[in-house]
Scaffold this motif. Structure first.
Motif, PDB file in Angstrom:
ATOM      1  N   PHE A  76      10.280 -12.789  -1.850  1.00 29.18           N
ATOM      2  CA  PHE A  76      10.102 -12.423  -0.443  1.00 29.18           C
ATOM      3  C   PHE A  76       8.801 -13.059   0.017  1.00 29.18           C
ATOM      4  CE2 PHE A  76      12.522  -9.079  -2.498  1.00 29.18           C
ATOM      5  CZ  PHE A  76      13.613  -8.962  -1.657  1.00 29.18           C
ATOM      6  N   ARG A  77       8.886 -13.976   0.967  1.00 33.22           N
ATOM      7  CA  ARG A  77       7.709 -14.683   1.455  1.00 33.22           C
ATOM      8  C   ARG A  77       7.595 -14.447   2.958  1.00 33.22           C
ATOM      9  NH1 ARG A  77       5.222 -18.521  -1.210  1.00 33.22           N
ATOM     10  NH2 ARG A  77       7.039 -18.910  -2.501  1.00 33.22           N
ATOM     11  N   ASP A  78       6.385 -14.119   3.390  1.00 32.35           N
ATOM     12  CA  ASP A  78       6.118 -13.861   4.808  1.00 32.35           C
ATOM     13  C   ASP A  78       7.033 -12.773   5.363  1.00 32.35           C
ATOM     14  OD1 ASP A  78       4.114 -15.851   4.856  1.00 32.35           O
ATOM     15  OD2 ASP A  78       5.627 -17.403   5.180  1.00 32.35           O
ATOM     16  N   ALA A  79       7.333 -11.772   4.540  1.00 36.98           N
ATOM     17  CA  ALA A  79       8.183 -10.656   4.956  1.00 36.98           C
ATOM     18  C   ALA A  79       7.307  -9.437   5.222  1.00 36.98           C
ATOM     19  CB  ALA A  79       9.202 -10.323   3.869  1.00 36.98           C
ATOM     20  N   SER A  80       7.732  -8.587   6.107  1.00 36.99           N
ATOM     21  CA  SER A  80       7.002  -7.350   6.381  1.00 36.99           C
ATOM     22  C   SER A  80       7.808  -6.159   5.860  1.00 36.99           C
ATOM     23  CB  SER A  80       6.779  -7.177   7.891  1.00 36.99           C
ATOM     24  OG  SER A  80       6.165  -5.929   8.132  1.00 36.99           O
ATOM     25  N   PHE A  81       7.168  -5.401   5.008  1.00 38.59           N
ATOM     26  CA  PHE A  81       7.751  -4.149   4.523  1.00 38.59           C
ATOM     27  C   PHE A  81       6.931  -2.976   5.052  1.00 38.59           C
ATOM     28  CE2 PHE A  81       9.165  -7.325   1.465  1.00 38.59           C
ATOM     29  CZ  PHE A  81      10.515  -7.030   1.379  1.00 38.59           C
ATOM     30  N   THR A  82       6.230  -3.177   6.153  1.00 41.50           N
ATOM     31  CA  THR A  82       5.397  -2.137   6.749  1.00 41.50           C
ATOM     32  C   THR A  82       6.221  -0.884   6.984  1.00 41.50           C
ATOM     33  OG1 THR A  82       4.012  -3.784   7.836  1.00 41.50           O
ATOM     34  CG2 THR A  82       3.932  -1.545   8.725  1.00 41.50           C
ATOM     35  N   GLY A  83       5.741   0.236   6.443  1.00 42.64           N
ATOM     36  CA  GLY A  83       6.421   1.514   6.626  1.00 42.64           C
ATOM     37  C   GLY A  83       7.622   1.726   5.713  1.00 42.64           C
ATOM     38  N   ALA A  84       7.942   0.734   4.879  1.00 46.96           N
ATOM     39  CA  ALA A  84       9.095   0.868   3.968  1.00 46.96           C
ATOM     40  C   ALA A  84       8.780   1.871   2.866  1.00 46.96           C
ATOM     41  CB  ALA A  84       9.438  -0.485   3.357  1.00 46.96           C
ATOM     42  N   ARG A  85       9.812   2.518   2.359  1.00 49.12           N
ATOM     43  CA  ARG A  85       9.676   3.454   1.243  1.00 49.12           C
ATOM     44  C   ARG A  85      10.598   2.993   0.133  1.00 49.12           C
ATOM     45  NH1 ARG A  85       7.383   8.451   2.498  1.00 49.12           N
ATOM     46  NH2 ARG A  85       8.534   9.461   0.817  1.00 49.12           N
ATOM     47  N   PHE A  86      10.075   2.943  -1.069  1.00 51.81           N
ATOM     48  CA  PHE A  86      10.853   2.592  -2.246  1.00 51.81           C
ATOM     49  C   PHE A  86      10.952   3.858  -3.090  1.00 51.81           C
ATOM     50  CE2 PHE A  86       8.769  -1.202  -0.703  1.00 51.81           C
ATOM     51  CZ  PHE A  86       9.777  -2.147  -0.738  1.00 51.81           C
ATOM     52  N   VAL A  87      12.134   4.429  -3.181  1.00 51.63           N
ATOM     53  CA  VAL A  87      12.345   5.694  -3.891  1.00 51.63           C
ATOM     54  C   VAL A  87      13.339   5.452  -5.017  1.00 51.63           C
ATOM     55  CG1 VAL A  87      13.096   8.097  -3.668  1.00 51.63           C
ATOM     56  CG2 VAL A  87      11.916   6.985  -1.764  1.00 51.63           C
ATOM     57  N   SER A  88      12.968   5.855  -6.222  1.00 50.24           N
ATOM     58  CA  SER A  88      13.812   5.690  -7.411  1.00 50.24           C
ATOM     59  C   SER A  88      14.219   4.240  -7.615  1.00 50.24           C
ATOM     60  CB  SER A  88      15.053   6.583  -7.318  1.00 50.24           C
ATOM     61  OG  SER A  88      14.673   7.937  -7.259  1.00 50.24           O
ATOM     62  N   CYS A  89      13.282   3.327  -7.418  1.00 51.08           N
ATOM     63  CA  CYS A  89      13.537   1.897  -7.585  1.00 51.08           C
ATOM     64  C   CYS A  89      12.931   1.419  -8.893  1.00 51.08           C
ATOM     65  CB  CYS A  89      12.905   1.108  -6.438  1.00 51.08           C
ATOM     66  SG  CYS A  89      13.637   1.456  -4.845  1.00 51.08           S
ATOM     67  N   ASP A  90      13.545   0.428  -9.506  1.00 50.87           N
ATOM     68  CA  ASP A  90      13.005  -0.194 -10.701  1.00 50.87           C
ATOM     69  C   ASP A  90      12.144  -1.369 -10.266  1.00 50.87           C
ATOM     70  OD1 ASP A  90      12.426  -1.406 -13.083  1.00 50.87           O
ATOM     71  OD2 ASP A  90      14.503  -1.608 -13.745  1.00 50.87           O
ATOM     72  N   LEU A  91      10.833  -1.221 -10.380  1.00 50.23           N
ATOM     73  CA  LEU A  91       9.898  -2.266  -9.981  1.00 50.23           C
ATOM     74  C   LEU A  91       9.301  -2.961 -11.205  1.00 50.23           C
ATOM     75  CD1 LEU A  91       8.123  -0.404  -7.035  1.00 50.23           C
ATOM     76  CD2 LEU A  91      10.025  -2.012  -6.925  1.00 50.23           C
ATOM     77  N   THR A  92       9.994  -2.894 -12.341  1.00 52.16           N
ATOM     78  CA  THR A  92       9.543  -3.528 -13.565  1.00 52.16           C
ATOM     79  C   THR A  92       9.360  -5.024 -13.343  1.00 52.16           C
ATOM     80  OG1 THR A  92      10.755  -1.915 -14.886  1.00 52.16           O
ATOM     81  CG2 THR A  92      10.120  -3.958 -15.995  1.00 52.16           C
ATOM     82  N   GLY A  93       8.178  -5.529 -13.679  1.00 59.77           N
ATOM     83  CA  GLY A  93       7.913  -6.958 -13.584  1.00 59.77           C
ATOM     84  C   GLY A  93       7.626  -7.462 -12.183  1.00 59.77           C
ATOM     85  N   VAL A  94       7.501  -6.572 -11.204  1.00 64.10           N
ATOM     86  CA  VAL A  94       7.200  -7.000  -9.836  1.00 64.10           C
ATOM     87  C   VAL A  94       5.792  -7.603  -9.795  1.00 64.10           C
ATOM     88  CG1 VAL A  94       6.711  -6.141  -7.505  1.00 64.10           C
ATOM     89  CG2 VAL A  94       8.734  -5.363  -8.713  1.00 64.10           C
ATOM     90  N   VAL A  95       5.639  -8.709  -9.101  1.00 61.57           N
ATOM     91  CA  VAL A  95       4.358  -9.382  -8.947  1.00 61.57           C
ATOM     92  C   VAL A  95       4.031  -9.416  -7.463  1.00 61.57           C
ATOM     93  CG1 VAL A  95       3.119 -11.565  -9.264  1.00 61.57           C
ATOM     94  CG2 VAL A  95       4.787 -10.811 -10.984  1.00 61.57           C
ATOM     95  N   VAL A  96       2.802  -8.994  -7.110  1.00 62.54           N
ATOM     96  CA  VAL A  96       2.359  -9.027  -5.716  1.00 62.54           C
ATOM     97  C   VAL A  96       1.136  -9.937  -5.665  1.00 62.54           C
ATOM     98  CG1 VAL A  96       1.491  -7.662  -3.779  1.00 62.54           C
ATOM     99  CG2 VAL A  96       3.175  -6.665  -5.345  1.00 62.54           C
ATOM    100  N   ARG A  97       1.236 -11.019  -4.898  1.00 67.95           N
ATOM    101  CA  ARG A  97       0.127 -11.969  -4.769  1.00 67.95           C
ATOM    102  C   ARG A  97      -0.099 -12.320  -3.310  1.00 67.95           C
ATOM    103  NH1 ARG A  97       2.372 -14.958  -9.620  1.00 67.95           N
ATOM    104  NH2 ARG A  97       1.091 -14.173 -11.318  1.00 67.95           N
ATOM    105  N   GLY A  98      -1.351 -12.406  -2.927  1.00 70.07           N
ATOM    106  CA  GLY A  98      -1.700 -12.846  -1.579  1.00 70.07           C
ATOM    107  C   GLY A  98      -1.083 -11.984  -0.494  1.00 70.07           C
ATOM    108  N   SER A  99      -0.991 -10.677  -0.754  1.00 72.03           N
ATOM    109  CA  SER A  99      -0.328  -9.775   0.185  1.00 72.03           C
ATOM    110  C   SER A  99      -1.257  -8.644   0.602  1.00 72.03           C
ATOM    111  CB  SER A  99       0.924  -9.159  -0.465  1.00 72.03           C
ATOM    112  OG  SER A  99       1.845 -10.168  -0.810  1.00 72.03           O
ATOM    113  N   GLU A 100      -1.137  -8.212   1.820  1.00 66.67           N
ATOM    114  CA  GLU A 100      -1.913  -7.074   2.328  1.00 66.67           C
ATOM    115  C   GLU A 100      -1.319  -5.796   1.761  1.00 66.67           C
ATOM    116  OE1 GLU A 100      -4.601  -4.848   3.821  1.00 66.67           O
ATOM    117  OE2 GLU A 100      -4.690  -6.953   4.374  1.00 66.67           O
TER     118      GLU A 100
END
Length: 67
Positions: free
Chosen positions: A12-36
């Protein structure tokens, strides 16, 4: 997890997840770079277990973001 809702391997590049909620999600291995990430709230009781690399990463994140 329902495969029709899988974003595995997606970028996901230049995407906005402002106000999003992640509930019961598998975020294993997620990488966040250069993001607010101001005002991010992480509520997960298993992150703080002794010896868990996630708790080490979270502690490092908290330390590096303090003013």
């Amino acid at each position: 997890m329902d495969s029709q809702h899988s974003f595995e391997g997606q970028t996901f590049r230049d995407a906005s997840f402002t106000g999003a909620r992640f509930v019961s999600c598998d975020l294993t291995g997620v990488v966040v770079r250069g993001s607010e990430i101001a005002s991010v709230e992480i509520d997960s009781p298993w992150l703080i277990k002794a010896g868990n690399t996630s708790s080490t990463a979270l502690t490092s994140f908290r330390s590096s973001t303090r003013s």
